[in-house]
Design a protein around this motif. Structure first.
Motif, PDB file in Angstrom:
ATOM      1  N   SER A  37    -105.255 -32.290 -42.109  1.00  0.00           N
ATOM      2  CA  SER A  37    -104.107 -32.200 -41.209  1.00  0.00           C
ATOM      3  C   SER A  37    -103.290 -33.495 -41.300  1.00  0.00           C
ATOM      4  O   SER A  37    -103.821 -34.561 -41.614  1.00  0.00           O
ATOM      5  CB  SER A  37    -104.563 -31.954 -39.776  1.00  0.00           C
ATOM      6  N   GLU A  38    -101.990 -33.379 -41.026  1.00  0.00           N
ATOM      7  CA  GLU A  38    -101.077 -34.511 -41.232  1.00  0.00           C
ATOM      8  C   GLU A  38    -101.465 -35.733 -40.401  1.00  0.00           C
ATOM      9  O   GLU A  38    -101.425 -36.863 -40.872  1.00  0.00           O
ATOM     10  CB  GLU A  38     -99.639 -34.089 -40.902  1.00  0.00           C
ATOM     11  N   ILE A  39    -101.868 -35.488 -39.143  1.00  0.00           N
ATOM     12  CA  ILE A  39    -102.182 -36.624 -38.269  1.00  0.00           C
ATOM     13  C   ILE A  39    -103.417 -37.367 -38.789  1.00  0.00           C
ATOM     14  O   ILE A  39    -103.458 -38.603 -38.790  1.00  0.00           O
ATOM     15  CB  ILE A  39    -102.368 -36.163 -36.795  1.00  0.00           C
ATOM     16  N   ILE A  40    -104.401 -36.631 -39.294  1.00  0.00           N
ATOM     17  CA  ILE A  40    -105.600 -37.276 -39.852  1.00  0.00           C
ATOM     18  C   ILE A  40    -105.243 -38.069 -41.107  1.00  0.00           C
ATOM     19  O   ILE A  40    -105.746 -39.178 -41.327  1.00  0.00           O
ATOM     20  CB  ILE A  40    -106.692 -36.218 -40.161  1.00  0.00           C
ATOM     21  N   LEU A  41    -104.353 -37.525 -41.915  1.00  0.00           N
ATOM     22  CA  LEU A  41    -103.907 -38.239 -43.120  1.00  0.00           C
ATOM     23  C   LEU A  41    -103.246 -39.565 -42.741  1.00  0.00           C
ATOM     24  O   LEU A  41    -103.545 -40.614 -43.317  1.00  0.00           O
ATOM     25  CB  LEU A  41    -102.903 -37.385 -43.896  1.00  0.00           C
ATOM     26  N   TRP A  42    -102.356 -39.506 -41.729  1.00  0.00           N
ATOM     27  CA  TRP A  42    -101.665 -40.727 -41.307  1.00  0.00           C
ATOM     28  C   TRP A  42    -102.668 -41.757 -40.777  1.00  0.00           C
ATOM     29  O   TRP A  42    -102.617 -42.937 -41.126  1.00  0.00           O
ATOM     30  CB  TRP A  42    -100.617 -40.387 -40.233  1.00  0.00           C
ATOM     31  N   VAL A  43    -103.597 -41.296 -39.945  1.00  0.00           N
ATOM     32  CA  VAL A  43    -104.585 -42.213 -39.385  1.00  0.00           C
ATOM     33  C   VAL A  43    -105.438 -42.832 -40.484  1.00  0.00           C
ATOM     34  O   VAL A  43    -105.786 -44.011 -40.433  1.00  0.00           O
ATOM     35  CB  VAL A  43    -105.465 -41.485 -38.349  1.00  0.00           C
ATOM     36  N   ARG A  44    -105.760 -42.031 -41.516  1.00  0.00           N
ATOM     37  CA  ARG A  44    -106.546 -42.563 -42.625  1.00  0.00           C
ATOM     38  C   ARG A  44    -105.798 -43.711 -43.294  1.00  0.00           C
ATOM     39  O   ARG A  44    -106.389 -44.741 -43.635  1.00  0.00           O
ATOM     40  CB  ARG A  44    -106.811 -41.450 -43.639  1.00  0.00           C
ATOM     41  N   ALA A  45    -104.489 -43.554 -43.466  1.00  0.00           N
ATOM     42  CA  ALA A  45    -103.685 -44.613 -44.077  1.00  0.00           C
ATOM     43  C   ALA A  45    -103.646 -45.849 -43.176  1.00  0.00           C
ATOM     44  O   ALA A  45    -103.808 -46.976 -43.643  1.00  0.00           O
ATOM     45  CB  ALA A  45    -102.274 -44.107 -44.352  1.00  0.00           C
ATOM     46  N   VAL A  46    -103.463 -45.638 -41.860  1.00  0.00           N
ATOM     47  CA  VAL A  46    -103.419 -46.768 -40.919  1.00  0.00           C
ATOM     48  C   VAL A  46    -104.765 -47.500 -40.916  1.00  0.00           C
ATOM     49  O   VAL A  46    -104.813 -48.737 -40.968  1.00  0.00           O
ATOM     50  CB  VAL A  46    -103.069 -46.281 -39.496  1.00  0.00           C
ATOM     51  N   ALA A  47    -105.864 -46.742 -40.881  1.00  0.00           N
ATOM     52  CA  ALA A  47    -107.189 -47.367 -40.852  1.00  0.00           C
ATOM     53  C   ALA A  47    -107.444 -48.158 -42.128  1.00  0.00           C
ATOM     54  O   ALA A  47    -108.030 -49.244 -42.088  1.00  0.00           O
ATOM     55  CB  ALA A  47    -108.263 -46.304 -40.663  1.00  0.00           C
TER      56      ALA A  47
ATOM     57  N   LEU B 221    -102.548 -57.589 -36.100  1.00  0.00           N
ATOM     58  CA  LEU B 221    -103.493 -56.677 -36.744  1.00  0.00           C
ATOM     59  C   LEU B 221    -103.009 -55.228 -36.616  1.00  0.00           C
ATOM     60  O   LEU B 221    -102.974 -54.467 -37.584  1.00  0.00           O
ATOM     61  CB  LEU B 221    -104.869 -56.839 -36.088  1.00  0.00           C
ATOM     62  N   LEU B 222    -102.605 -54.875 -35.388  1.00  0.00           N
ATOM     63  CA  LEU B 222    -102.122 -53.519 -35.128  1.00  0.00           C
ATOM     64  C   LEU B 222    -100.873 -53.205 -35.914  1.00  0.00           C
ATOM     65  O   LEU B 222    -100.746 -52.148 -36.537  1.00  0.00           O
ATOM     66  CB  LEU B 222    -101.786 -53.368 -33.642  1.00  0.00           C
ATOM     67  N   TRP B 223     -99.920 -54.151 -35.893  1.00  0.00           N
ATOM     68  CA  TRP B 223     -98.668 -53.930 -36.621  1.00  0.00           C
ATOM     69  C   TRP B 223     -98.925 -53.765 -38.103  1.00  0.00           C
ATOM     70  O   TRP B 223     -98.282 -52.958 -38.776  1.00  0.00           O
ATOM     71  CB  TRP B 223     -97.680 -55.081 -36.367  1.00  0.00           C
ATOM     72  N   THR B 224     -99.882 -54.540 -38.626  1.00  0.00           N
ATOM     73  CA  THR B 224    -100.211 -54.391 -40.046  1.00  0.00           C
ATOM     74  C   THR B 224    -100.688 -52.981 -40.343  1.00  0.00           C
ATOM     75  O   THR B 224    -100.246 -52.336 -41.303  1.00  0.00           O
ATOM     76  CB  THR B 224    -101.313 -55.398 -40.439  1.00  0.00           C
ATOM     77  N   GLY B 225    -101.608 -52.480 -39.478  1.00  0.00           N
ATOM     78  CA  GLY B 225    -102.125 -51.134 -39.683  1.00  0.00           C
ATOM     79  C   GLY B 225    -101.032 -50.089 -39.605  1.00  0.00           C
ATOM     80  O   GLY B 225    -100.908 -49.221 -40.479  1.00  0.00           O
ATOM     81  N   ILE B 226    -100.224 -50.179 -38.566  1.00  0.00           N
ATOM     82  CA  ILE B 226     -99.200 -49.153 -38.348  1.00  0.00           C
ATOM     83  C   ILE B 226     -98.109 -49.219 -39.422  1.00  0.00           C
ATOM     84  O   ILE B 226     -97.721 -48.207 -39.999  1.00  0.00           O
ATOM     85  CB  ILE B 226     -98.610 -49.295 -36.926  1.00  0.00           C
ATOM     86  N   LEU B 227     -97.679 -50.461 -39.711  1.00  0.00           N
ATOM     87  CA  LEU B 227     -96.627 -50.629 -40.714  1.00  0.00           C
ATOM     88  C   LEU B 227     -97.121 -50.226 -42.105  1.00  0.00           C
ATOM     89  O   LEU B 227     -96.514 -49.375 -42.780  1.00  0.00           O
ATOM     90  CB  LEU B 227     -96.199 -52.112 -40.718  1.00  0.00           C
ATOM     91  N   GLY B 228     -98.225 -50.825 -42.538  1.00  0.00           N
ATOM     92  CA  GLY B 228     -98.759 -50.538 -43.873  1.00  0.00           C
ATOM     93  C   GLY B 228     -99.159 -49.079 -44.012  1.00  0.00           C
ATOM     94  O   GLY B 228     -98.876 -48.425 -45.022  1.00  0.00           O
ATOM     95  N   GLY B 229     -99.834 -48.540 -42.970  1.00  0.00           N
ATOM     96  CA  GLY B 229    -100.293 -47.163 -43.015  1.00  0.00           C
ATOM     97  C   GLY B 229     -99.141 -46.172 -43.046  1.00  0.00           C
ATOM     98  O   GLY B 229     -99.152 -45.215 -43.822  1.00  0.00           O
ATOM     99  N   THR B 230     -98.124 -46.417 -42.200  1.00  0.00           N
ATOM    100  CA  THR B 230     -97.000 -45.482 -42.133  1.00  0.00           C
ATOM    101  C   THR B 230     -96.190 -45.518 -43.428  1.00  0.00           C
ATOM    102  O   THR B 230     -95.769 -44.470 -43.941  1.00  0.00           O
ATOM    103  CB  THR B 230     -96.097 -45.820 -40.929  1.00  0.00           C
TER     104      THR B 230
END
Lengths: 112, 246
Positions: A37-47, B221-230
């Motif tokens: 699912s899209e939200i899990i994909l996004w979270v995987r990238a953020v993590a 740390l949070l901004w890195t995750g959100i920015l890099g991940g998004t």
């Protein structure tokens, strides 16, 4: 964080609950969620980006014994270790071994 | 690897079979190694050995534990720590969702799942998914508990070992023990990155993280995750749309 229950309170509230909540939520959700699912994909990238930031922090501004090793040696160890991982059949074990060897050799040669 | 016992006669037998499976697994080695590194890290950030062991027993999620220790140790805002830990552990949710159909019977109550589900990390999940299908359904939760209990116990003992080794050994060994965490996180995350998106996120996190930390931005740390991940997720979406277009 010097005495008493404070570190334990932090462990429960900031460490245990934010992790465990996902395991409990998994029970509640049951079969209702796809791993694609899209939200899990996004979270995987953020993590993944978060873990990368922690790796960088530990190499660049480490505490204690690792801080005594010169920055150049730490950077060389993580770089050459990762190169070894890429070259030796993408084996995480090989990467760790080579990185550690570079770190110890460098610390002995250029350390305090 | 030993063959599954002939139909474990009761829950105790299934639990013990789980324990043996855990010891024979490659993960027992990985966990000892990883948690020696974690124990060393806790020592040098100034936590007590009891706290460090409890962190392994309660959190049982490597990245979340390292985030907690490094962030608490460097005075990060409490709110940011909780969110960063939560984001790093979302991956546990799909693991649990995938496990349930395998271990649940019609008579299983939700509270009976709280125990096996606590052990869910990639290691325990992989071994359970591999071996449980060969067992009778009503023995699978006990089997899963055996695997989980054994690997968590190994992790807790290794945490203490790493902690005391760090205190006792010369500084160069201490540095080596602490270096286990960054180098093993980097290589194992890179190996588990199946999608290009994850590789991009890994690279971006390593560049954005230090930049934001150096510029003293709040919640770096949070901004890195959100920015890099998004950004990485955006590339993934963009590539998918482009390849779908005629």
């Amino acid at each position: 964080m010097s005495f008493g229950m404070e570190p334990y309170l932090a462990l429960i509230l900031l460490g245990f609950l934010p992790s465990e909540i996902w395991r409990w939520l998994g029970i509640v959700l049951g079969g209702g969620l796809s791993e694609e699912s899209e939200i899990i994909l996004w979270v995987r990238a953020v993590a993944t980006a978060l873990v990368a930031a922690v790796v960088a922090r530990l190499v660049l501004i480490p505490p204690g014994a690792l801080a005594a090793v010169p920055l150049g040696v730490r950077l060389a160890a993580i770089g050459i270790g990762f190169l070894a991982f890429l070259l030796i059949r993408r084996s995480a074990f090989a990467g760790v071994l080579v990185g550690e060897a570079v770190l110890v050799a460098g610390a002995l040669a250029f350390g305090p | 690897m030993q063959a599954p016992p002939t139909e474990p006669a009761n829950a105790d037998n299934a639990f013990l079979y789980g324990c043996r499976t855990a010891f024979a697994s490659v993960f027992s080695f990985v966990i000892v190694f990883t948690y020696i590194g974690f124990g060393a890290l806790c020592h040098d950030y100034g936590f007590s050995v009891g706290w460090s062991m409890l962190s392994t027993a309660l959190q049982w999620a490597g990245p979340a534990q390292v985030i907690l220790v490094t962030a608490l140790g460097s005075g990060t805002a409490l709110f940011e720590i909780a969110v960063a830990v939560a984001l790093s552990s979302v991956r546990l949710l799909p693991i649990v969702v995938a496990l349930l159909p395998l271990v649940r019977t019609e008579r299983t109550r939700a509270w009976q799942l709280i125990h096996p589900v606590h052990y869910m990390a990639v290691s325990v999940w992989v071994e359970t998914m591999r071996h449980a299908p060969a067992l009778p359904r009503e023995r699978r939760i006990a089997f899963c508990n055996g695997v989980g209990f054994t690997l968590v116990s190994l992790g807790v003992v290794s945490t203490a070992a790493g902690y005391y080794l760090q205190a006792a050994l010369p500084a160069v060994f201490g540095a080596a023990a602490m270096f286990i965490t960054p180098i093993s996180f980097l290589t194992s995350t890179a190996r588990n990155s199946k999608l290009l998106m994850e590789k991009i996120a890994l690279g971006l996190g390593m560049v954005i993280g230090p930049l934001l930390a150096l510029s003293k931005i709040e919640f770096d740390l949070l901004w890195t995750g959100i920015l890099g991940g998004t950004l990485a997720y955006g590339v993934h979406r963009w590539r998918r749309t482009r390849s779908a277009a005629p």
